[in-house]
Design a protein around this motif. Structure first.
Motif, PDB file in Angstrom:
ATOM      1  N   TYR A  18      92.075  94.623  15.010  1.00 38.55           N
ATOM      2  CA  TYR A  18      90.923  94.035  14.346  1.00 38.55           C
ATOM      3  C   TYR A  18      91.270  92.628  13.891  1.00 38.55           C
ATOM      4  CZ  TYR A  18      89.072  98.787  13.996  1.00 38.55           C
ATOM      5  OH  TYR A  18      88.593 100.036  14.275  1.00 38.55           O
ATOM      6  N   LYS A  19      90.302  91.722  14.000  1.00 34.89           N
ATOM      7  CA  LYS A  19      90.479  90.371  13.491  1.00 34.89           C
ATOM      8  C   LYS A  19      89.308  90.066  12.556  1.00 34.89           C
ATOM      9  CE  LYS A  19      91.131  85.569  14.668  1.00 34.89           C
ATOM     10  NZ  LYS A  19      91.060  84.537  15.671  1.00 34.89           N
ATOM     11  N   PHE A  20      89.651  89.730  11.318  1.00 32.51           N
ATOM     12  CA  PHE A  20      88.659  89.378  10.315  1.00 32.51           C
ATOM     13  C   PHE A  20      88.671  87.856  10.166  1.00 32.51           C
ATOM     14  CE2 PHE A  20      90.072  93.654   9.444  1.00 32.51           C
ATOM     15  CZ  PHE A  20      88.889  94.329   9.208  1.00 32.51           C
ATOM     16  N   ASN A  21      87.598  87.209  10.576  1.00 32.25           N
ATOM     17  CA  ASN A  21      87.514  85.749  10.550  1.00 32.25           C
ATOM     18  C   ASN A  21      86.951  85.250   9.220  1.00 32.25           C
ATOM     19  OD1 ASN A  21      88.380  85.371  13.313  1.00 32.25           O
ATOM     20  ND2 ASN A  21      86.403  86.257  13.882  1.00 32.25           N
ATOM     21  N   THR A  22      87.281  84.016   8.871  1.00 32.00           N
ATOM     22  CA  THR A  22      86.823  83.441   7.605  1.00 32.00           C
ATOM     23  C   THR A  22      85.312  83.239   7.559  1.00 32.00           C
ATOM     24  OG1 THR A  22      87.290  81.217   8.416  1.00 32.00           O
ATOM     25  CG2 THR A  22      89.014  82.292   7.119  1.00 32.00           C
ATOM     26  N   ASP A  23      84.645  83.207   8.710  1.00 28.56           N
ATOM     27  CA  ASP A  23      83.183  83.058   8.719  1.00 28.56           C
ATOM     28  C   ASP A  23      82.469  84.400   8.585  1.00 28.56           C
ATOM     29  OD1 ASP A  23      83.568  84.192  11.215  1.00 28.56           O
ATOM     30  OD2 ASP A  23      82.524  82.617  12.317  1.00 28.56           O
ATOM     31  N   LYS A  24      83.219  85.431   8.188  1.00 27.25           N
ATOM     32  CA  LYS A  24      82.715  86.794   7.952  1.00 27.25           C
ATOM     33  C   LYS A  24      82.272  87.504   9.228  1.00 27.25           C
ATOM     34  CE  LYS A  24      82.320  86.329   3.178  1.00 27.25           C
ATOM     35  NZ  LYS A  24      81.658  86.511   1.966  1.00 27.25           N
ATOM     36  N   THR A  25      82.821  87.095  10.357  1.00 24.20           N
ATOM     37  CA  THR A  25      82.664  87.852  11.588  1.00 24.20           C
ATOM     38  C   THR A  25      83.963  88.640  11.802  1.00 24.20           C
ATOM     39  OG1 THR A  25      83.504  86.046  12.967  1.00 24.20           O
ATOM     40  CG2 THR A  25      81.097  86.179  12.640  1.00 24.20           C
ATOM     41  N   ALA A  26      83.870  89.676  12.587  1.00 27.18           N
ATOM     42  CA  ALA A  26      85.039  90.494  12.900  1.00 27.18           C
ATOM     43  C   ALA A  26      85.009  90.822  14.384  1.00 27.18           C
ATOM     44  CB  ALA A  26      85.030  91.772  12.074  1.00 27.18           C
ATOM     45  N   ILE A  27      86.184  90.972  14.944  1.00 24.91           N
ATOM     46  CA  ILE A  27      86.309  91.328  16.356  1.00 24.91           C
ATOM     47  C   ILE A  27      87.240  92.528  16.447  1.00 24.91           C
ATOM     48  CG2 ILE A  27      87.119  90.599  18.630  1.00 24.91           C
ATOM     49  CD1 ILE A  27      86.458  87.704  17.725  1.00 24.91           C
ATOM     50  N   VAL A  28      86.813  93.527  17.196  1.00 25.39           N
ATOM     51  CA  VAL A  28      87.658  94.678  17.493  1.00 25.39           C
ATOM     52  C   VAL A  28      88.042  94.566  18.957  1.00 25.39           C
ATOM     53  CG1 VAL A  28      87.844  97.189  17.562  1.00 25.39           C
ATOM     54  CG2 VAL A  28      86.392  96.095  15.838  1.00 25.39           C
ATOM     55  N   ASP A  29      89.331  94.574  19.234  1.00 27.13           N
ATOM     56  CA  ASP A  29      89.843  94.492  20.600  1.00 27.13           C
ATOM     57  C   ASP A  29      90.417  95.848  20.979  1.00 27.13           C
ATOM     58  OD1 ASP A  29      91.879  94.010  22.789  1.00 27.13           O
ATOM     59  OD2 ASP A  29      91.070  91.985  22.573  1.00 27.13           O
ATOM     60  N   ALA A  30      90.075  96.351  22.152  1.00 30.77           N
ATOM     61  CA  ALA A  30      90.512  97.671  22.593  1.00 30.77           C
ATOM     62  C   ALA A  30      92.005  97.743  22.876  1.00 30.77           C
ATOM     63  CB  ALA A  30      89.724  98.095  23.826  1.00 30.77           C
ATOM     64  N   GLY A  31      92.683  96.608  22.866  1.00 30.64           N
ATOM     65  CA  GLY A  31      94.121  96.618  23.111  1.00 30.64           C
ATOM     66  C   GLY A  31      94.429  96.867  24.580  1.00 30.64           C
ATOM     67  N   PRO A  32      95.699  97.119  24.883  1.00 33.31           N
ATOM     68  CA  PRO A  32      96.098  97.294  26.278  1.00 33.31           C
ATOM     69  C   PRO A  32      95.527  98.549  26.942  1.00 33.31           C
ATOM     70  CG  PRO A  32      98.020  96.957  24.862  1.00 33.31           C
ATOM     71  CD  PRO A  32      96.831  97.078  23.984  1.00 33.31           C
ATOM     72  N   THR A  33      95.213  99.579  26.138  1.00 35.76           N
ATOM     73  CA  THR A  33      94.736 100.845  26.708  1.00 35.76           C
ATOM     74  C   THR A  33      93.315 101.120  26.247  1.00 35.76           C
ATOM     75  OG1 THR A  33      96.990 101.680  26.517  1.00 35.76           O
ATOM     76  CG2 THR A  33      95.279 103.293  26.990  1.00 35.76           C
ATOM     77  N   LYS A  34      92.340 100.923  27.144  1.00 30.34           N
ATOM     78  CA  LYS A  34      90.950 101.233  26.825  1.00 30.34           C
ATOM     79  C   LYS A  34      90.704 102.711  27.096  1.00 30.34           C
ATOM     80  CE  LYS A  34      88.579  98.258  29.259  1.00 30.34           C
ATOM     81  NZ  LYS A  34      87.556  97.318  29.720  1.00 30.34           N
ATOM     82  N   CYS A  35      89.809 103.318  26.316  1.00 30.25           N
ATOM     83  CA  CYS A  35      89.502 104.739  26.497  1.00 30.25           C
ATOM     84  C   CYS A  35      88.780 105.002  27.818  1.00 30.25           C
ATOM     85  CB  CYS A  35      88.685 105.252  25.327  1.00 30.25           C
ATOM     86  SG  CYS A  35      89.605 105.232  23.763  1.00 30.25           S
ATOM     87  N   SER A  36      87.964 104.042  28.226  1.00 28.24           N
ATOM     88  CA  SER A  36      87.261 104.150  29.498  1.00 28.24           C
ATOM     89  C   SER A  36      87.253 102.765  30.130  1.00 28.24           C
ATOM     90  CB  SER A  36      85.827 104.623  29.276  1.00 28.24           C
ATOM     91  OG  SER A  36      85.076 104.506  30.473  1.00 28.24           O
ATOM     92  N   PRO A  37      87.490 102.663  31.431  1.00 28.76           N
ATOM     93  CA  PRO A  37      87.486 101.348  32.074  1.00 28.76           C
ATOM     94  C   PRO A  37      86.183 100.583  31.876  1.00 28.76           C
ATOM     95  CG  PRO A  37      88.340 103.008  33.576  1.00 28.76           C
ATOM     96  CD  PRO A  37      87.813 103.737  32.373  1.00 28.76           C
ATOM     97  N   SER A  38      85.082 101.301  31.668  1.00 31.43           N
ATOM     98  CA  SER A  38      83.795 100.623  31.489  1.00 31.43           C
ATOM     99  C   SER A  38      83.559 100.167  30.042  1.00 31.43           C
ATOM    100  CB  SER A  38      82.654 101.541  31.932  1.00 31.43           C
ATOM    101  OG  SER A  38      82.618 102.701  31.129  1.00 31.43           O
ATOM    102  N   ASP A  39      84.431 100.568  29.105  1.00 34.40           N
ATOM    103  CA  ASP A  39      84.298 100.111  27.719  1.00 34.40           C
ATOM    104  C   ASP A  39      84.553  98.616  27.638  1.00 34.40           C
ATOM    105  OD1 ASP A  39      83.821 102.687  26.836  1.00 34.40           O
ATOM    106  OD2 ASP A  39      85.842 102.995  26.033  1.00 34.40           O
ATOM    107  N   PRO A  40      83.855  97.920  26.737  1.00 36.61           N
ATOM    108  CA  PRO A  40      84.129  96.486  26.574  1.00 36.61           C
ATOM    109  C   PRO A  40      85.526  96.265  25.998  1.00 36.61           C
ATOM    110  CG  PRO A  40      82.600  97.240  24.893  1.00 36.61           C
ATOM    111  CD  PRO A  40      82.815  98.384  25.832  1.00 36.61           C
ATOM    112  N   GLN A  41      86.159  95.165  26.362  1.00 31.75           N
ATOM    113  CA  GLN A  41      87.477  94.846  25.804  1.00 31.75           C
ATOM    114  C   GLN A  41      87.356  94.479  24.328  1.00 31.75           C
ATOM    115  OE1 GLN A  41      90.498  95.132  27.403  1.00 31.75           O
ATOM    116  NE2 GLN A  41      91.401  94.766  25.392  1.00 31.75           N
ATOM    117  N   THR A  42      86.301  93.742  23.982  1.00 31.23           N
ATOM    118  CA  THR A  42      86.090  93.355  22.588  1.00 31.23           C
ATOM    119  C   THR A  42      84.653  93.651  22.173  1.00 31.23           C
ATOM    120  OG1 THR A  42      85.494  91.077  23.149  1.00 31.23           O
ATOM    121  CG2 THR A  42      87.817  91.509  22.659  1.00 31.23           C
ATOM    122  N   GLU A  43      84.499  93.880  20.884  1.00 31.90           N
ATOM    123  CA  GLU A  43      83.181  94.015  20.278  1.00 31.90           C
ATOM    124  C   GLU A  43      83.183  93.211  18.994  1.00 31.90           C
ATOM    125  OE1 GLU A  43      80.832  97.698  20.816  1.00 31.90           O
ATOM    126  OE2 GLU A  43      82.812  98.618  21.025  1.00 31.90           O
TER     127      GLU A  43
END
Length: 101
Positions: A18-43
């Motif tokens: 997880y990345k919490f940005n100073t502009d109050k946005t956040a990004i979740v990155d699935a990391g090297p192992t995604k649960c499903s290949p069709s899942d987005p890498q980031t949200e």
């Protein structure tokens, strides 16, 4: 009774970050192992403190950390959050500590 994280999280979720940005946005990155290949890498989502910075409200789709969480520790190097929630009638807790990568 709280569900232990090892029973709740799949192995593919354990390498997410997880990345919490100073502009109050956040990004979740699935990391090297995604649960499903069709899942987005980031949200993307947002975060906000309550008025006295004792709670953090997260709006992160498809995340166990979605909604209000108690701030147990907040420093330059640590964010420790705790949340009790219910999803489809199942109660669970999230106890997560974030440190810089």
């Amino acid at each position: 009774m709280a569900v232990p994280s090892s029973l709740f999280l799949q192995d593919c979720d354990k390498d997410d970050f997880y990345k919490f940005n100073t502009d109050k946005t956040a990004i979740v990155d699935a990391g090297p192992t995604k649960c499903s290949p069709s899942d987005p890498q980031t949200e993307s989502g947002t975060w906000a403190f309550n008025s006295n910075e004792t709670k953090l409200t997260l709006m992160l789709p498809n995340s166990a950390l979605n909604g209000d969480a108690d701030i147990k520790e907040l420093s330059a190097t640590t964010l420790h959050l705790y949340s009790s929630q219910s999803v489809s009638g199942t109660a669970y807790t999230v106890d997560a500590t974030f440190v810089p990568n």
